[in-house]
Write an enzyme that holds these catalytic residues in place. Sequence first.
Site, PDB file in Angstrom:
ATOM      1  N   HIS A 125      -4.575  -0.732  11.423  1.00  0.00           N
ATOM      2  CA  HIS A 125      -5.769  -1.574  11.374  1.00  0.00           C
ATOM      3  C   HIS A 125      -6.375  -1.738  12.771  1.00  0.00           C
ATOM      4  O   HIS A 125      -6.420  -2.854  13.299  1.00  0.00           O
ATOM      5  CB  HIS A 125      -5.417  -2.942  10.808  1.00  0.00           C
ATOM      6  CG  HIS A 125      -4.935  -2.927   9.401  1.00  0.00           C
ATOM      7  ND1 HIS A 125      -4.331  -4.021   8.819  1.00  0.00           N
ATOM      8  CD2 HIS A 125      -4.962  -1.975   8.441  1.00  0.00           C
ATOM      9  CE1 HIS A 125      -4.007  -3.737   7.566  1.00  0.00           C
ATOM     10  NE2 HIS A 125      -4.372  -2.487   7.325  1.00  0.00           N
ATOM     11  N   GLU A 139       0.808  -1.214   0.000  1.00  0.00           N
ATOM     12  CA  GLU A 139       0.000   0.000   0.000  1.00  0.00           C
ATOM     13  C   GLU A 139       0.849   1.275   0.000  1.00  0.00           C
ATOM     14  O   GLU A 139       0.382   2.331   0.430  1.00  0.00           O
ATOM     15  CB  GLU A 139      -0.955  -0.010   1.188  1.00  0.00           C
ATOM     16  CG  GLU A 139      -2.021  -1.092   1.068  1.00  0.00           C
ATOM     17  CD  GLU A 139      -3.056  -1.026   2.169  1.00  0.00           C
ATOM     18  OE1 GLU A 139      -4.240  -0.856   1.847  1.00  0.00           O
ATOM     19  OE2 GLU A 139      -2.680  -1.144   3.350  1.00  0.00           O
ATOM     20  N   HIS A 174      -0.716   4.337   8.480  1.00  0.00           N
ATOM     21  CA  HIS A 174      -1.814   3.448   8.092  1.00  0.00           C
ATOM     22  C   HIS A 174      -1.840   2.290   9.064  1.00  0.00           C
ATOM     23  O   HIS A 174      -0.817   1.607   9.251  1.00  0.00           O
ATOM     24  CB  HIS A 174      -1.651   2.933   6.665  1.00  0.00           C
ATOM     25  CG  HIS A 174      -2.718   1.950   6.270  1.00  0.00           C
ATOM     26  ND1 HIS A 174      -4.060   2.272   6.313  1.00  0.00           N
ATOM     27  CD2 HIS A 174      -2.646   0.659   5.873  1.00  0.00           C
ATOM     28  CE1 HIS A 174      -4.765   1.222   5.925  1.00  0.00           C
ATOM     29  NE2 HIS A 174      -3.928   0.224   5.671  1.00  0.00           N
ATOM     30  N   HIS A 227     -11.297  -2.148   7.002  1.00  0.00           N
ATOM     31  CA  HIS A 227      -9.854  -2.128   6.728  1.00  0.00           C
ATOM     32  C   HIS A 227      -9.069  -1.475   7.860  1.00  0.00           C
ATOM     33  O   HIS A 227      -8.216  -2.101   8.467  1.00  0.00           O
ATOM     34  CB  HIS A 227      -9.631  -1.403   5.402  1.00  0.00           C
ATOM     35  CG  HIS A 227      -8.233  -1.426   4.891  1.00  0.00           C
ATOM     36  ND1 HIS A 227      -7.902  -0.982   3.628  1.00  0.00           N
ATOM     37  CD2 HIS A 227      -7.057  -1.786   5.459  1.00  0.00           C
ATOM     38  CE1 HIS A 227      -6.597  -1.104   3.430  1.00  0.00           C
ATOM     39  NE2 HIS A 227      -6.067  -1.584   4.531  1.00  0.00           N
TER      40      HIS A 227
END
Length: 246
Positions: free
Chosen positions: A99, A78, A97, A165
């Site tokens: 989760h 990503e 980023h 996500h």
Amino acid sequence: MSRPLLAAACRILAARGLADGFLGHVSQRAGDELLLVRCRGPMERGLAFTEPADIRLVTFDGGPGAPGELDGYVPPNELPLHAEVLRRRPEVAAVVHAHPAAVVAADLAGIAIRPVVGAYDIPGAALARGGVPVYPRGVLVRDRELAGEMTAAMGDRPVVLLRGHGLTSAAPSVEQAVLQAVSVDRIAALSLAVRSAGGTLADLPDADLDQLPDLGAGFTVAVAWRHELARIGDEPVHTMPLGSLP
């Protein structure tokens, strides 16, 4: 730029349960079309065990940013998620980023990140009051088209949720990007707890939110960051003097 800083940021995300496996990454702008980012090496063990050597200089397109930078290492799938935010938002220097399970669960339950707390988390209340948008696709953001969709959904906000996500947090510093993610996760977890207890979520009145003071970055970022480092047993690591943190 600081590889130790990014490595510590990864360990903090893991310690907070926002990225407790081997998925998730942190990046920092390193020049035109260059960024430092957590990559996976031949002895990948997960974010909790990130070392400065796992932080590599790469181009926005995923190539080595200098000779030998990717020897034995692979950028995250990503990477376009990070690169597109940095391309479109010049004020951003760091992207996280992660989760967080509570964030994913709250969003799937239809619970938005709202200013339901006040002095409990003042920076979080201010962030939630401004709105936390949602990118409604549960995809791996692995190309510029998908990254562009996510970044468009994010707009000019510091955090966007990714349905099914996780979240993406963007800020002028690595420290702030991580702390924003922690605040959103905290509000999501509290919101789930309230709903699970049969309660009804309501935004705090504007009059109360207006009374919340700006405690300054020296407290809400610098002291908070030292606390996060202490929780994982690290010494302070900074890219700039504490007084100049945004």
